[in-house]
Each structure stands twice: as C-alpha cells, then as structure tokens.
Scaffold this active site. Structure first.
Site, PDB file in Angstrom:
ATOM      1  N   TYR A 101     -14.001  -5.841  19.867  1.00 34.62           N
ATOM      2  CA  TYR A 101     -15.435  -6.135  19.963  1.00 34.62           C
ATOM      3  C   TYR A 101     -16.176  -5.190  19.026  1.00 34.62           C
ATOM      4  CZ  TYR A 101     -20.208  -5.965  21.736  1.00 34.62           C
ATOM      5  OH  TYR A 101     -21.579  -5.984  21.821  1.00 34.62           O
ATOM      6  N   GLU A 189     -23.325  -9.147  16.407  1.00 39.45           N
ATOM      7  CA  GLU A 189     -22.238  -8.948  17.376  1.00 39.45           C
ATOM      8  C   GLU A 189     -21.043  -9.819  17.012  1.00 39.45           C
ATOM      9  OE1 GLU A 189     -22.540  -8.477  22.064  1.00 39.45           O
ATOM     10  OE2 GLU A 189     -22.351 -10.576  21.514  1.00 39.45           O
TER      11      GLU A 189
END
Ligand code: GDP
Ligand code: MN
Length: 394
Positions: A101, A189
């Site tokens: 991530y 993101e």
C-alpha cells in the site's frame, strides 16, 4: 474532484509510474475489442469512485473474448454501494507475488505532504491503521525541499518491503510524490502496489483526488470533470455561484460570511442538532441570491428545518427578508425556518417578515436561541414530510 481509477492511471503513466496497459470501454462489444487489444488474460474492472469493487464483484479475470463479454455484461449496470457502473477499464492481468500500500496525502495539521507505505496492501487500509498501526510507515516531506531519495529508502526499510524491491518501490514513491505536486492532488493512493514474479513493481489500482481550486491551472484535468458524478446539490450551488458544502445532517444552514456560518454549525451541533450543509451567502447578498440559496438548501431531501443566521454589515436585513419572502412565494417550502436577523436594517427586515406572515417561519433574537429552536423543530418534523404545528409560533 475524485478521479476514476483509469483516469488516475493515465495521469500515473504520464509521470512514469508503472501501470498495466489497458483500454476504456462503455459497452460489451467495446470491452471485447479492448480485450483483444490488451491481450489475455485480462481484467474487467468496474469504474466507480468507490473502493471495495473487488469484493462487490466488480473486478473479474477473463481468459478470452467470450469471458470478457460475460463479465462486461454482468458488471455494466451493476450497483456498487449505491453507484451504478457505466464505464469499464480492461487491463492486461498481472501476476501478483506481493501486495503493498502506498499513498501521499496532505497532512493539514503538519502543513506538509505525508507519505505512507505498508506491506499490508490489497486490504482496507483504515482497518490496518486501526488494528496494526505500526504496519504503516509514515514520513512527512518538507514541501520546500521536496522528495529526496532517502525518503523512499527509509520508508521502504521501515515498512519492511522485500530487500530486492527497495529501489523500485522507493522510486515509485518519488514518482507518486511528483504526481501529487505536479497535478495538485490532495490524495494519491495505490492499493495494491504489486510486486510481480519477475520482481517488477507497478500500481494495480489508483485513487486520486485533485484540488478543484487548482483546476484552472490544469486544462486537461479539468476536462476529466463529469458533472453527472458530482453531488447534485453541490453542482447546483456551483452553477449559482454559491459557496456550499454538503454535510450529513438534517438542518439546513444559511449565513452571511464564512466565519458566521462556521460558528452557526458549531452552535447547532452544541444544541444537539446536525447541520445538513455549510452555505455562505456572502456579504451584500441581494434578495435573488437568498432565493437561490433557499432552493439549493431545500433540494437536499434530508433537510427537516432551516436556520437563517444573518448578521447584517454590508448585507442588509431588509434584503434578506425580501429574499426569503420571494423564496417562499416561489417554492412554498414545506419545512420550518428559523430566522435570526441582526445588524444593518434588522428592524426593517423583521417588520417585513412579520407583515408577510409566512407559514412556518419563526424569528429568534439570538443565535443560541435560534439554534435551540431549529433543533427542536427538526426533531418535531420527523422525516420532513410533516409540518411543524403553528401553535409553536411566537
Ligand atoms: P478495489 O477492490 O476497488 O480496491 O479494486 P482493486 O483494483 O484494488 O482490485 C481489487 C483486488 O483485485 C486487488 O487487490 C487484487 O487482489 C485483485 N486484482 C486486480 N487486478 C488484478 C490482476 O491484474 N491480477 C490479479 N491476479 N489480481 C488482480
Ligand atoms: Mn484497491
């Protein structure tokens, strides 16, 4: 402004962030042609501005043309947590060895961009943050100095990414920071950022929020705006030149001046109510602007009561009263209004309101009193379809 995954990936590609090749499609035949172009296996991905598409069945692997057709058929028109799928992204499938991530957000309290990296990718990051906060490595970047190579290395080591991909992961963080600054984003993101069996890293998903106030500097990005995806009230307010922010509650708010509106939100919350919006009618509001604002507030079906909090400086109380009377004549609101009118021409404004004798309009002398009253009225008016009793009028 939130971008769809494929729009984000196109921006990524422009900045050299590695992404799988893909094609956009809005129909089954288009999806099949896209599949032929990118090759098999490919992934059929629903394009909606919400995460968790995989779990909802909006992301499917396809081995051939027929499979692409079947999945496209099933996904187009699908409802994913309240959003209907109208667009697809057909992408060459990736083999995944690890899911990480990565994100860049603007940390307002630190007044600096914040980089985050975790090896717990491919899952809900809010959950990871709650259950295992140490699994997310964090680092602020001094906006004047910008991203330095050591930022990337330090994050990669702290997050514990595989040693052989520290370099490419760190390089990708640098590119993501470039996207963040270059495109004037408030969020970039990537979840998951993957490592393939060939030990290549790439962005498998992309979530970008661009700063709308900077769009005038990015002509190509402004074209990505799709008014049909915007909130209907916010769109309506924008068209009318009003400063409006939608909130979750059921009490419509209108004031003049951002500071007054913000303190009105606080006072309503303090009185136990929940504001439905922020709406600053601005200084010197004329009757027409007030009517326009009332229409925007009432177009939100959640609104059960409305609070007008006006402190007249340049704004004149009589103009506000005229606007409100005009609004009532034009749109016949079904919910109660509480009006607190103070400052320039307040007496004249209150006199006009009393004369007009509008149904369901209550005047209050103070801001606290008005907040208390509007909270009571909202609670009494239930789901908004019933009118408050006239017996409560002063
Ligand atoms: P989200 O569910 O909306 O966050 O959509 P993502 O694009 O992140 O995809 C969800 C999940 O689908 C990923 O975490 C992957 O596990 C899986 N996925 C997506 N694309 C591929 C792919 O090309 N190959 C494989 N094997 N899995 C994929
Ligand atoms: Mn994702």
């Amino acid at each position: 402004m939130d971008l769809l995954e494929y729009q984000g990936k196109q921006l990524f590609a422009r900045h050299g962030v590695p992404v799988p090749r893909g094609r956009h499609a809005t129909s089954v035949p288009e999806a099949q042609d896209a599949g032929e172009e990118v090759g098999y296996p490919c992934v059929v991905k629903a394009q909606v501005q919400i995460g968790g598409r995989g779990k909802a069945g909006g992301i499917k692997l396809a081995a051939d043309r027929d499979a692409v057709g079947e999945h496209a058929q099933a996904i187009l028109g699908m409802d994913i947590r309240g959003l209907t799928v109208h667009e697809l992204w057909i992408e060459a499938a990736s083999e995944i060895e690890a899911e990480y991530y990565a994100s860049v957000v603007f940390d307002r309290s630190a007044k600096a961009p914040l980089l985050m990296l975790s090896t717990k990718g491919g899952m809900d990051i809010e959950e990871v943050a709650e259950e295992d906060p140490d699994a997310i490595a964090r680092l602020h970047v001094d906006p004047l100095i910008g991203f330095q190579e050591f930022h990337g290395r330090r994050l990669a080591f702290e997050a514990g990414v595989d040693a052989d991909v520290v370099r490419p992961v760190a390089a990708m963080l640098g590119k993501l920071y470039e996207v963040f600054v270059g495109e004037e984003a408030t969020l970039v993101e990537v979840n998951p950022l993957i490592v393939t069996p060939e030990r290549e890293v790439r962005a498998l998903d992309a979530k970008l929020t661009l700063d709308e106030n900077a769009l005038y500097r990015h002509a190509e990005n402004a074209e990505l705006r799709d008014p049909s995806r915007e909130d209907p009230q916010e769109r309506m307010a924008k068209e009318r030149g009003l400063i409006y922010v939608k909130l979750d509650g059921d009490i419509g708010i209108l004031g003049n001046g951002a500071g007054l509106v913000m303190s009105t939100l606080d006072v309503v919350a303090e009185a136990g109510g929940s504001p439905a919006n922020f709406l600053d009618a601005g200084g010197g509001s004329k009757a027409q602007a007030i009517t326009s604002a009332v229409e925007v507030i009432l177009s939100n079906p959640k609104v059960k009561a409305v609070l007008f909090n006006i402190f007249g400086g340049i704004t004149r109380g009589d103009e506000v009263a005229r606007g409100l009377i005009q609004a009532f004549n034009q749109i016949h609101p079904q919910v109660p209004f509480v009006v607190r009118l103070d400052g320039t021409n307040d007496e004249e404004g209150r006199r006009l309101l009393a004369q007009a004798d509008l149904p369901n309009v209550y005047t209050e002398a103070t801001m606290d009193g008005a907040a208390k009253r509007v909270v009571e009225l909202a609670a009494a008016s239930g789901n908004g379809s019933t009118r408050a009793s006239d017996g409560a009028r002063p």
